[in-house]
Scaffold this active site. Structure first.
Site, PDB file in Angstrom:
ATOM      1  N   ALA A 197       0.843  -1.198   0.000  1.00 38.10           N
ATOM      2  CA  ALA A 197       0.000   0.000   0.000  1.00 38.10           C
ATOM      3  C   ALA A 197       0.877   1.246   0.000  1.00 38.10           C
ATOM      4  O   ALA A 197       1.993   1.250   0.520  1.00 38.10           O
ATOM      5  CB  ALA A 197      -0.922  -0.009   1.207  1.00 38.10           C
ATOM      6  N   MET A 198       0.356   2.317  -0.588  1.00 37.08           N
ATOM      7  CA  MET A 198       1.159   3.531  -0.763  1.00 37.08           C
ATOM      8  C   MET A 198       1.590   4.162   0.563  1.00 37.08           C
ATOM      9  O   MET A 198       2.549   4.922   0.601  1.00 37.08           O
ATOM     10  CB  MET A 198       0.377   4.543  -1.616  1.00 37.08           C
ATOM     11  CG  MET A 198      -0.858   5.116  -0.959  1.00 37.08           C
ATOM     12  SD  MET A 198      -1.709   6.309  -2.021  1.00 37.08           S
ATOM     13  CE  MET A 198      -2.642   5.219  -3.074  1.00 37.08           C
ATOM     14  N   ARG A 199       0.902   3.830   1.649  1.00 40.93           N
ATOM     15  CA  ARG A 199       1.291   4.401   2.940  1.00 40.93           C
ATOM     16  C   ARG A 199       2.576   3.759   3.480  1.00 40.93           C
ATOM     17  O   ARG A 199       3.181   4.269   4.420  1.00 40.93           O
ATOM     18  CB  ARG A 199       0.157   4.245   3.954  1.00 40.93           C
ATOM     19  CG  ARG A 199      -0.235   2.809   4.259  1.00 40.93           C
ATOM     20  CD  ARG A 199      -1.411   2.764   5.232  1.00 40.93           C
ATOM     21  NE  ARG A 199      -1.858   1.399   5.509  1.00 40.93           N
ATOM     22  CZ  ARG A 199      -2.734   0.733   4.782  1.00 40.93           C
ATOM     23  NH1 ARG A 199      -3.253   1.312   3.701  1.00 40.93           N
ATOM     24  NH2 ARG A 199      -3.091  -0.499   5.105  1.00 40.93           N
ATOM     25  N   TYR A 200       2.958   2.617   2.879  1.00 43.40           N
ATOM     26  CA  TYR A 200       4.162   1.926   3.349  1.00 43.40           C
ATOM     27  C   TYR A 200       5.386   2.197   2.471  1.00 43.40           C
ATOM     28  O   TYR A 200       6.512   2.046   2.924  1.00 43.40           O
ATOM     29  CB  TYR A 200       3.922   0.410   3.392  1.00 43.40           C
ATOM     30  CG  TYR A 200       2.811  -0.005   4.315  1.00 43.40           C
ATOM     31  CD1 TYR A 200       2.860   0.290   5.681  1.00 43.40           C
ATOM     32  CD2 TYR A 200       1.706  -0.687   3.830  1.00 43.40           C
ATOM     33  CE1 TYR A 200       1.828  -0.095   6.523  1.00 43.40           C
ATOM     34  CE2 TYR A 200       0.672  -1.074   4.666  1.00 43.40           C
ATOM     35  CZ  TYR A 200       0.739  -0.774   6.017  1.00 43.40           C
ATOM     36  OH  TYR A 200      -0.273  -1.155   6.859  1.00 43.40           O
ATOM     37  N   THR A 201       5.169   2.523   1.210  1.00 44.98           N
ATOM     38  CA  THR A 201       6.291   2.666   0.275  1.00 44.98           C
ATOM     39  C   THR A 201       6.743   4.113   0.161  1.00 44.98           C
ATOM     40  O   THR A 201       5.981   5.044   0.432  1.00 44.98           O
ATOM     41  CB  THR A 201       5.895   2.151  -1.118  1.00 44.98           C
ATOM     42  OG1 THR A 201       4.712   2.837  -1.551  1.00 44.98           O
ATOM     43  CG2 THR A 201       5.622   0.657  -1.077  1.00 44.98           C
TER      44      THR A 201
END
Length: 737
Positions: free
Chosen positions: A117-121
C-alpha cells in the site's frame, strides 16, 4: 435560479458528438504518449509533482501516499489507485528499461505480486528522470493551467533523451492502440547522431545502429533481420522473444536445464504454473519437474526425465507450448508534435525528437541570453555606483526624490535606479571593481556564444550533438544500466519441424474404428475385444495395433488422406468419439486406416478401375482438412489403400473377372486419377489384393482361407479384362468376406 434551456436536436448527431469528444479525450489525455517526451499526461503530472516536492536523486525519500496526494489534488483529478499503479510501474526494474522512479519498499515482483500500500512505500526520482525535466525552469516548454486554474503544469517535458523509444509505451484508446517496446539508449544516441549528420537517412541506415528492442528482462529475439527492419519501416509488426537457458552438468552424466531470463511482460509464477499443468497432463513427458530457485536473479530449474533426453528438443517443446517463447507487438502509434495521432516509423520518431531538442535548446538559449542582458544592465549600474559611491549615498540621504535625480545625473534607466535603491548600503560599500569587471567579461563571452547559437543552425546542432553524447556517455554500453540485455539469434521458424512424437511416451495401443465411424483407443496389444459394446446396427470395421508415438493415416472414399497422432485419439472403452470430430471427412466413408511408415509404397485404387502407387511421405496431412491425393470422378469411390508387400496384384470387378499382373507395371505418382488397372464395361472394380506370385493367390470364403497355387490362367498385362476366377471364389467377388 437560471431557467433550463431545452433544445430539439437529432439524437444520432448528439450521440456522435459526445462520443467523439470522449474518444478525443481518451486519445489525447489518457492513452497515447507524446512522441517528444514519450509520456502520457498521468506520467508527466506525476513526475512534475515529484519535482515540485524536490524528490531529487540526492534527496531523501517521501511516502508515496504524499506524492499521490499531490498529484490528484493539484494536477490529475482521478483515482488514487490509477496514479499509484503508474508510480509503481515507473519504479519496477522489470517493467521499465530505464526506471524513472527510485522506490523504497515493496514495489511488486516479476511473479505478478502487487506492491505494498502507498502508505508503506517511499520514492524519489532517478538520475535519468532528472534528464527528462532538465532545464524545465528555463522557459524551455509551455505551461498551462491545471484543472482548477490554481496552478500550472508543463504541456511537455524538455526530455534530454528519447524516452519514448528508450522505455517504450503501451495503451489502448478508442479505435486505436499503441505498443512500443523499450530500446537501448546507447544505440538510440548513435542513431540520433547519425541522423543529425545525415538528415536524409532511411530506416535501413538507422537499423545499422538500432539492432532491435532491448527488454529489461533480457531474452533472445529470434526473428530474422529483414523481419525486424520491415516492422520498423511500417511502424507495425511483432517480435518473437525466447527465454535464455543453459545446460548445467551434474554428477553421473545427468544434467539440468536452467532458465536465467524470461520474455518481457511474462509473469514468472504463471509461467511455472503453465509448465506444471502441462506436466500433469503429460503433454511434455521429456521433463520430470520444474522448480523456482530465483532470488534477485531468475533461475528456473527444469529436470529432464532421463539423461538421454536432448536438452534442445526439451526446450523446443517448451517454446512451442509455453510462454518461454512470447510474441511482443510493435505499433508505433503516437501523438505527433502537431497534436495529431498517427503511426510513425523509427526514423520519423527520431526526427521528431531532434526537432524537439532543437526547440528546447533554442528556447533555453533565448532565456539565458535575456538573463545575461539583464545582468549586464545591473553590472553597468553597479560599476557606476562603485565609481560614484559617495555621491550616490549623499543624494539618497539629502534628496526627497533621489530616483529622478540619479536617473538624470548618471543617464540610467528606471529599472537600473531601482536596483541601486533596493540594494542595502552595506552591499553597496562592499562592491569591488575587479569582480564587476570579471563578471561582466564572462557574461559577454557567454552572450556571444548564445547569440552565435541562435543565429547559426550549425552551432545549434553542435549543442544538440554535444548533449546527446553526454547522455550516451552517462548510459553507455560499459555501464551496468546501459549494457544491452537482449541478444539476437535468427531462427527460421518456417523450416523448423519439431517431432512431436519425441514428447510422447511410447506405449502399445489398439485402435478400433466401427462401421459408423466411431473410433476409440485401448491400451496394449492382443486386447480382449469381446467386452466392447457398439450402438445398435454398428460393429467393428478396422482394428489396428500401433504405438502412442505412431501417426495414423485415414483414407476416405473420395481419395483424401487425413493424419492423426495416435496419442490424440480418445482412450478407454467408453470414450469412443466420432471420426468427424477429429478430421473433416464429411459424409464420406472410410476406405482404410493404416499406421504411417516412412517411405512406404502404398497402392491406391478406385472403383472406376484406375490406380497408382504413392510414397507414404507424400500423403501426410498437416491440417484437419486433410490432403487430396486421388482424384475420384462423380459416382465412383476410392476402394482400397494397401501397403505394397508383394510383387503381384490381383483385381476383381462386378463382372466377376479376375486379373493378375506384376505390380511394377503400376507407376508411382504424387496425386491424380492413376492409370487403368483393369478394363471393363458397365461395371466397377470391387477389390484388390497384393501378394507374392510364388506363394499363390489366397482368399477368405467366410469359413477358411483358400489357396490357389496355379494362377497362370489369370495372368495378364495391366489394363486387360481378365478371366473368371477359380472355382470356389466368393460370390460377392471379394478376397475377404
Amino acid at each position: 435560479m437560471k431557467e433550463a434551456k431545452i433544445e430539439n436536436i437529432d439524437f444520432g448527431n448528439a450521440l456522435s458528438e459526445r462520443y467523439l469528444a470522449y474518444a478525443l479525450s481518451t486519445i489525447m489525455s489518457r492513452s497515447l504518449p507524446d512522441v517528444r517526451d514519450g509520456l502520457k499526461p498521468v506520467h508527466r503530472r506525476l513526475l512534475y509533482a515529484m519535482l515540485q516536492l524536490r524528490l531529487e536523486p540526492n534527496s531523501g525519500y517521501k511516502k508515496c501516499a504524499r506524492v499521490v496526494g499531490d498529484v490528484i489534488g493539484k494536477y490529475h483529478p482521478h483515482g488514487d489507485v490509477a496514479v499509484y499503479d503508474t508510480l509503481v510501474r515507473l519504479a519496477q526494474h522489470f517493467s521499465l528499461r530505464y526506471p524513472l522512479i527510485d522506490g523504497q519498499g515493496n514495489f511488486g515482483s516479476i511473479d505478478g505480486d502487487n506492491a505494498a500500500a502507498m502508505r508503506y512505500t517511499e520514492s524519489r526520482m532517478t538520475e535519468i528522470c532528472m534528464l527528462l525535466m532538465k532545464d524545465i525552469d528555463k522557459d524551455t516548454v509551455d505551461f498551462r493551467s491545471t484543472y482548477d486554474d490554481s496552478d500550472l503544469e508543463p504541456v511537455i517535458m524538455p526530455a534530454s533523451f528519447p524516452n519514448l523509444l528508450a522505455n517504450g509505451s503501451e495503451g489502448i484508446a478508442v479505435g486505436m492502440a499503441t505498443n512500443i517496446p523499450p530500446h537501448n539508449l546507447h544505440e538510440l544516441c548513435d542513431a540520433l547522431l547519425y541522423l543529425i549528420d545525415n538528415p536524409q537517412a532511411g530506416v535501413n541506415d538507422i537499423m545499422n545502429f538500432i539492432k532491435g528492442p532491448d527488454f529489461p528482462t533480457g531474452g533472445i529475439i529470434i526473428d530474422q533481420t529483414k523481419v525486424i527492419n520491415a516492422a520498423y519501416t511500417t511502424g507495425r509488426g511483432s517480435f518473437r522473444v525466447r527465454s535464455r537457458w543453459e545446460k548445467e552438468e551434474l554428477s553421473y552424466g545427468t544434467y539440468q536445464i536452467v532458465v536465467t531470463e524470461i520474455p518481457y511482460q511474462v509473469q514468472k509464477s504463471k509461467l511455472i504454473e503453465q509448465i506444471a499443468i502441462l506436466l500433469k497432463d503429460k503433454k511434455i513427458p521429456l521433463i520430470s519437474s520444474i522448480r523456482d530457485e530465483s532470488t534477485d536473479i531468475i533461475r528456473l530449474v527444469i529436470e529432464p526425465r532421463d539423461r538421454s533426453c536432448d536438452p534442445q528438443i526439451v526446450m523446443e517443446s517448451l517454446f512451442k507450448l509455453t510462454n518461454l517463447e512470447s510474441r511482443i507487438q510493435l505499433n508505433m502509434n503516437v501523438i505527433g508534435s502537431n497534436n495529431v495521432p498517427r503511426v510513425m516509423n523509427i526514423v520519423e520518431i527520431l526526427q521528431e525528437f531532434l526537432v524537439h531538442r532543437q526547440n528546447i535548446i533554442t528556447r533555453r538559449s533565448t532565456y539565458l541570453l535575456n538573463k545575461i542582458k539583464q545582468r549586464l544592465e545591473i553590472l553597468k549600474v553597479l560599476k557606476i555606483v562603485y565609481l560614484n559611491l559617495d555621491e550616490i549615498i549623499e543624494i539618497i540621504r539629502r534628496e526627497d526624490e533621489p530616483k529622478t535625480i540619479i536617473m538624470e545625473r548618471f543617464k540610467i534607466s528606471e529599472i537600473q535606479v531601482e536596483v541601486i535603491l533596493n540594494t542595502r548600503l552595506r552591499a553597496l560599500q562592499k562592491l569591488e571593481e575587479h569582480a564587476i569587471i570579471d563578471e561582466h567579461s564572462n557574461l559577454q563571452k557567454q552572450q556571444a556564444i548564445l547569440e552565435k547559437i541562435l543565429k547559426n543552425h550549425k552551432e545549434l546542432w553542435k549543442i544538440v550533438k554535444k548533449e546527446i553524447k553526454s547522455v550516451q556517455t552517462q548510459f553507455g554500453l560499459n555501464t551496468i544500466i546501459g549494457a544491452r540485455r537482449t541478444s539476437f539469434e535468427e531462427v527460421d521458424l518456417t523450416n523448423q519441424v519439431i517431432d512431436i512424437t519425441a514428447f510422447i511416451t511410447k506405449e502399445p495401443i489398439t485402435i478400433i474404428c466401427s462401421k459408423m465411424g466411431w473410433i476409440r483407443l485401448l491400451k496394449g496389444h492382443n486386447t480382449d475385444l469381446s467386452t466392447i459394446k457398439y450402438k445398435e446396427g454398428d460393429a467393428e470395421k478396422f482394428i489396428i495395433e500401433a504405438y502412442t508415438t505412431d501417426k495414423i493415416l485415414i483414407i476416405s472414399s473420395k481419395g483424401r488422406f487425413f493424419t492423426l497422432l495416435a496419442d490424440n485419439i480418445s482412450k478407454g472403452k467408453g470414450t469412443a468419439v466420432s471420426i468427424k470430430l477429429l478430421v473433416d471427412i464429411g459424409n464420406n466413408d472410410i476406405t482404410n486406416i493404416l499406421v504411417y511408415k516412412p517411405y512406404q509404397l502404398l497402392l491406391l485404387a478406385s472403383s472406376i478401375g484406375k490406380g497408382f502407387l504413392v510414397n507414404s511421405n507424400e500423403v501426410i496431412a498437416q491440417t484437419k482438412a486433410g490432403k487430396q491425393i486421388m482424384n475420384i470422378p462423380e459416382g465412383y469411390a476410392c476402394i482400397t489403400c494397401l501397403p505394397v508387400n508383394g510383387n503381384s496384384i490381383a483385381c476383381i470387378n462386378e463382372s466377376r473377372r479376375l486379373l493378375i499382373f506384376n505390380i511394377n507395371e503400376i507407376p508411382e505418382m504424387k496425386k491424380g486419377q492413376g492409370v487403368v488397372l483393369q478394363r471393363f464395361k458397365n461395371a466397377k472394380l470391387l477389390d484388390i489384393k497384393i501378394f507374392n506370385k510364388e506363394d499363390g493367390l489366397s482368399w477368405n470364403d467366410g469359413k477358411k482361407i483358400q489357396l490357389e497355387k496355379n494362377i497362370v490362367a489369370f495372368l495378364g498385362k495391366r489394363g486387360s479384362a481378365g478371366t473368371l476366377p477359380p472355382i470356389g471364389f466368393p460370390k460377392n467377388n471379394r478376397f475377404s468376406s
